[in-house]
Design a protein around this motif. Structure first.
Motif, PDB file in Angstrom:
ATOM      1  N   MET A 192     -16.033  -0.501 -98.334  1.00 17.80           N
ATOM      2  CA  MET A 192     -16.753  -0.987 -97.273  1.00 17.80           C
ATOM      3  C   MET A 192     -18.100  -0.139 -97.107  1.00 17.80           C
ATOM      4  O   MET A 192     -17.868   1.096 -97.230  1.00 17.80           O
ATOM      5  CB  MET A 192     -15.849  -0.800 -95.966  1.00 17.80           C
ATOM      6  CG  MET A 192     -16.738  -1.415 -94.809  1.00 17.80           C
ATOM      7  SD  MET A 192     -15.403  -1.919 -93.437  1.00 17.80           S
ATOM      8  CE  MET A 192     -15.178  -0.391 -93.005  1.00 17.80           C
ATOM      9  N   GLN A 193     -19.133  -0.436 -96.646  1.00 16.30           N
ATOM     10  CA  GLN A 193     -20.343   0.205 -96.221  1.00 16.30           C
ATOM     11  C   GLN A 193     -20.789  -0.060 -94.908  1.00 16.30           C
ATOM     12  O   GLN A 193     -20.785  -1.264 -94.474  1.00 16.30           O
ATOM     13  CB  GLN A 193     -21.367  -0.132 -97.476  1.00 16.30           C
ATOM     14  CG  GLN A 193     -22.732   0.724 -97.199  1.00 16.30           C
ATOM     15  CD  GLN A 193     -22.708   2.072 -97.763  1.00 16.30           C
ATOM     16  OE1 GLN A 193     -21.954   2.138 -98.478  1.00 16.30           O
ATOM     17  NE2 GLN A 193     -23.397   2.779 -96.931  1.00 16.30           N
ATOM     18  N   LEU A 194     -21.027   1.238 -94.131  1.00 14.23           N
ATOM     19  CA  LEU A 194     -21.603   1.134 -92.740  1.00 14.23           C
ATOM     20  C   LEU A 194     -22.940   1.292 -92.918  1.00 14.23           C
ATOM     21  O   LEU A 194     -23.160   2.602 -93.727  1.00 14.23           O
ATOM     22  CB  LEU A 194     -20.806   2.038 -92.070  1.00 14.23           C
ATOM     23  CG  LEU A 194     -19.124   1.565 -91.950  1.00 14.23           C
ATOM     24  CD1 LEU A 194     -18.547   2.840 -90.980  1.00 14.23           C
ATOM     25  CD2 LEU A 194     -18.845   0.405 -91.496  1.00 14.23           C
ATOM     26  N   THR A 195     -23.859   0.887 -92.212  1.00 21.41           N
ATOM     27  CA  THR A 195     -25.325   1.279 -92.123  1.00 21.41           C
ATOM     28  C   THR A 195     -25.444   1.075 -90.622  1.00 21.41           C
ATOM     29  O   THR A 195     -25.484   0.343 -89.856  1.00 21.41           O
ATOM     30  CB  THR A 195     -26.339   0.405 -92.777  1.00 21.41           C
ATOM     31  OG1 THR A 195     -25.742   0.153 -94.149  1.00 21.41           O
ATOM     32  CG2 THR A 195     -27.722   0.805 -92.660  1.00 21.41           C
ATOM     33  N   PHE A 196     -25.628   2.305 -90.059  1.00 16.05           N
ATOM     34  CA  PHE A 196     -26.186   2.489 -88.554  1.00 16.05           C
ATOM     35  C   PHE A 196     -27.595   2.376 -88.341  1.00 16.05           C
ATOM     36  O   PHE A 196     -28.315   3.091 -89.071  1.00 16.05           O
ATOM     37  CB  PHE A 196     -25.748   3.871 -87.920  1.00 16.05           C
ATOM     38  CG  PHE A 196     -24.235   3.851 -88.033  1.00 16.05           C
ATOM     39  CD1 PHE A 196     -23.359   3.513 -86.861  1.00 16.05           C
ATOM     40  CD2 PHE A 196     -23.413   4.392 -89.047  1.00 16.05           C
ATOM     41  CE1 PHE A 196     -22.340   3.554 -86.965  1.00 16.05           C
ATOM     42  CE2 PHE A 196     -22.003   4.525 -89.104  1.00 16.05           C
ATOM     43  CZ  PHE A 196     -21.603   4.081 -88.060  1.00 16.05           C
ATOM     44  N   GLN A 197     -28.056   1.254 -87.757  1.00 16.42           N
ATOM     45  CA  GLN A 197     -29.576   1.212 -87.586  1.00 16.42           C
ATOM     46  C   GLN A 197     -29.955   1.196 -86.105  1.00 16.42           C
ATOM     47  O   GLN A 197     -29.126   0.852 -85.174  1.00 16.42           O
ATOM     48  CB  GLN A 197     -29.837  -0.475 -88.037  1.00 16.42           C
ATOM     49  CG  GLN A 197     -29.312  -0.801 -89.387  1.00 16.42           C
ATOM     50  CD  GLN A 197     -29.364  -2.220 -89.828  1.00 16.42           C
ATOM     51  OE1 GLN A 197     -29.443  -3.061 -89.018  1.00 16.42           O
ATOM     52  NE2 GLN A 197     -29.642  -2.506 -91.014  1.00 16.42           N
ATOM     53  N   SER A 241     -35.022  10.339 -87.162  1.00 16.49           N
ATOM     54  CA  SER A 241     -35.700   9.283 -87.960  1.00 16.49           C
ATOM     55  C   SER A 241     -35.058   8.002 -87.472  1.00 16.49           C
ATOM     56  O   SER A 241     -34.168   7.732 -86.944  1.00 16.49           O
ATOM     57  CB  SER A 241     -35.143   9.592 -89.495  1.00 16.49           C
ATOM     58  OG  SER A 241     -35.503   8.484 -90.240  1.00 16.49           O
ATOM     59  N   LEU A 242     -36.029   7.013 -87.657  1.00 16.89           N
ATOM     60  CA  LEU A 242     -35.692   5.812 -87.416  1.00 16.89           C
ATOM     61  C   LEU A 242     -35.178   5.135 -88.624  1.00 16.89           C
ATOM     62  O   LEU A 242     -34.874   3.932 -88.578  1.00 16.89           O
ATOM     63  CB  LEU A 242     -36.828   5.158 -86.840  1.00 16.89           C
ATOM     64  CG  LEU A 242     -37.308   5.409 -85.523  1.00 16.89           C
ATOM     65  CD1 LEU A 242     -38.872   4.599 -85.095  1.00 16.89           C
ATOM     66  CD2 LEU A 242     -36.560   5.223 -84.252  1.00 16.89           C
ATOM     67  N   GLN A 243     -35.025   5.638 -89.654  1.00 14.56           N
ATOM     68  CA  GLN A 243     -34.454   4.983 -90.856  1.00 14.56           C
ATOM     69  C   GLN A 243     -33.018   4.906 -90.539  1.00 14.56           C
ATOM     70  O   GLN A 243     -32.287   5.708 -90.068  1.00 14.56           O
ATOM     71  CB  GLN A 243     -34.631   6.149 -91.952  1.00 14.56           C
ATOM     72  CG  GLN A 243     -36.041   6.399 -92.512  1.00 14.56           C
ATOM     73  CD  GLN A 243     -36.725   4.983 -92.886  1.00 14.56           C
ATOM     74  OE1 GLN A 243     -36.201   4.223 -93.645  1.00 14.56           O
ATOM     75  NE2 GLN A 243     -37.683   4.515 -92.231  1.00 14.56           N
ATOM     76  N   PRO A 244     -32.300   3.688 -91.175  1.00 12.62           N
ATOM     77  CA  PRO A 244     -30.966   3.454 -91.123  1.00 12.62           C
ATOM     78  C   PRO A 244     -30.324   4.728 -91.806  1.00 12.62           C
ATOM     79  O   PRO A 244     -30.611   5.225 -92.736  1.00 12.62           O
ATOM     80  CB  PRO A 244     -30.725   2.167 -91.994  1.00 12.62           C
ATOM     81  CG  PRO A 244     -32.314   1.708 -92.012  1.00 12.62           C
ATOM     82  CD  PRO A 244     -32.935   2.753 -92.069  1.00 12.62           C
ATOM     83  N   LEU A 245     -29.083   4.919 -91.225  1.00 16.31           N
ATOM     84  CA  LEU A 245     -28.088   5.868 -91.751  1.00 16.31           C
ATOM     85  C   LEU A 245     -27.068   5.361 -92.574  1.00 16.31           C
ATOM     86  O   LEU A 245     -26.010   4.710 -91.902  1.00 16.31           O
ATOM     87  CB  LEU A 245     -27.486   6.649 -90.527  1.00 16.31           C
ATOM     88  CG  LEU A 245     -26.871   7.790 -90.534  1.00 16.31           C
ATOM     89  CD1 LEU A 245     -27.147   8.997 -91.393  1.00 16.31           C
ATOM     90  CD2 LEU A 245     -25.983   8.353 -89.484  1.00 16.31           C
ATOM     91  N   GLU A 246     -27.044   5.494 -93.665  1.00 18.64           N
ATOM     92  CA  GLU A 246     -25.790   5.010 -94.726  1.00 18.64           C
ATOM     93  C   GLU A 246     -24.754   5.957 -94.516  1.00 18.64           C
ATOM     94  O   GLU A 246     -24.746   7.271 -94.628  1.00 18.64           O
ATOM     95  CB  GLU A 246     -26.484   5.122 -96.309  1.00 18.64           C
ATOM     96  CG  GLU A 246     -27.485   4.087 -96.210  1.00 18.64           C
ATOM     97  CD  GLU A 246     -27.364   2.595 -96.081  1.00 18.64           C
ATOM     98  OE1 GLU A 246     -26.181   2.203 -96.409  1.00 18.64           O
ATOM     99  OE2 GLU A 246     -28.151   1.838 -95.593  1.00 18.64           O
ATOM    100  N   PHE A 247     -23.358   5.031 -94.603  1.00 23.71           N
ATOM    101  CA  PHE A 247     -22.299   5.735 -94.224  1.00 23.71           C
ATOM    102  C   PHE A 247     -21.045   5.092 -95.103  1.00 23.71           C
ATOM    103  O   PHE A 247     -20.643   4.126 -94.725  1.00 23.71           O
ATOM    104  CB  PHE A 247     -21.799   5.644 -92.894  1.00 23.71           C
ATOM    105  CG  PHE A 247     -20.778   6.821 -92.316  1.00 23.71           C
ATOM    106  CD1 PHE A 247     -21.092   7.724 -91.873  1.00 23.71           C
ATOM    107  CD2 PHE A 247     -19.305   6.433 -92.407  1.00 23.71           C
ATOM    108  CE1 PHE A 247     -19.932   8.798 -91.656  1.00 23.71           C
ATOM    109  CE2 PHE A 247     -18.228   7.230 -92.003  1.00 23.71           C
ATOM    110  CZ  PHE A 247     -18.675   8.260 -91.594  1.00 23.71           C
TER     111      PHE A 247
END
Length: 179
Positions: free
Chosen positions: A1-6, A154-160
């Motif tokens: 699973m991949q989480l991306t916090f936006q 940063s306003l960039q998404p954070l990959e988790f």
């Protein structure tokens, strides 16, 4: 699973969840009052303390919360029943809520690692000795601090990336495989 916090333009955060079964969801998080997204604290605490049946472990197994919206992938015919079954069997959701809240608060308020508070919260949930060592609690707090700083800067998404081993058990699937 991949989480991306936006970052959400309304000041909230939105988590994009890509499950191994091909389903993609958004998870709304109401975190405007916090600098660090609360759902990020769950992800960090559950991953670092190896809580397989916490919030994200049950999602990986097929649970769906009301704050989630499926945006891609085929919907399962039994999604609601499966979700309820997984959530009923999961004991780690409450543990995650308790421990993540303590660590999140320490990070938000820039306080020291909350060793005693985490053990105290564990004691509310279980009479067993707290299974988390000081080094585990310290690691989770440190990683959340670091990711919180990244998030704020940063306003960039954070990959988790989510470890495949941290997936709750679907009781029906376990019975089927054992037969």
């Amino acid at each position: 699973m991949q989480l991306t916090f936006q970052h959400d333009p309304r000041g909230e955060s939105l988590t994009l969840i890509r499950r191994a079964d091909g389903a993609v969801f958004t998870l709304s998080s109401y975190t405007r009052k916090w600098r660090v997204p609360h759902d990020l604290s769950h992800a960090v605490v559950e991953r670092e303390l190896c809580i397989a049946d916490g919030i994200f472990g049950v999602i990986a197994a097929g649970a769906v919360f009301s704050s989630m919206t499926q945006i891609e992938g085929k919907k399962r015919h039994d999604a609601k029943v499966r979700s309820a079954r997984i959530l009923k069997a999961a004991k780690g959701v409450g543990i995650s809520e308790a421990i993540a809240a303590v660590i999140h608060e320490a990070v938000e308020k820039r306080q020291p690692t909350p060793y005693a508070e985490a053990r105290e919260r564990w004691g509310v949930i279980s009479q067993d000795p707290c299974p988390y060592l000081d080094e585990d609690i310290h690691r989770a707090t440190t990683i959340l601090r670091e990711l919180g700083e990244q998030w704020s800067a940063s306003l960039q998404p954070l990959e988790f990336p989510w470890p495949a081993k941290l997936c709750a058990t679907d009781p029906q699937r376990s019975r089927t495989q054992a037969s």
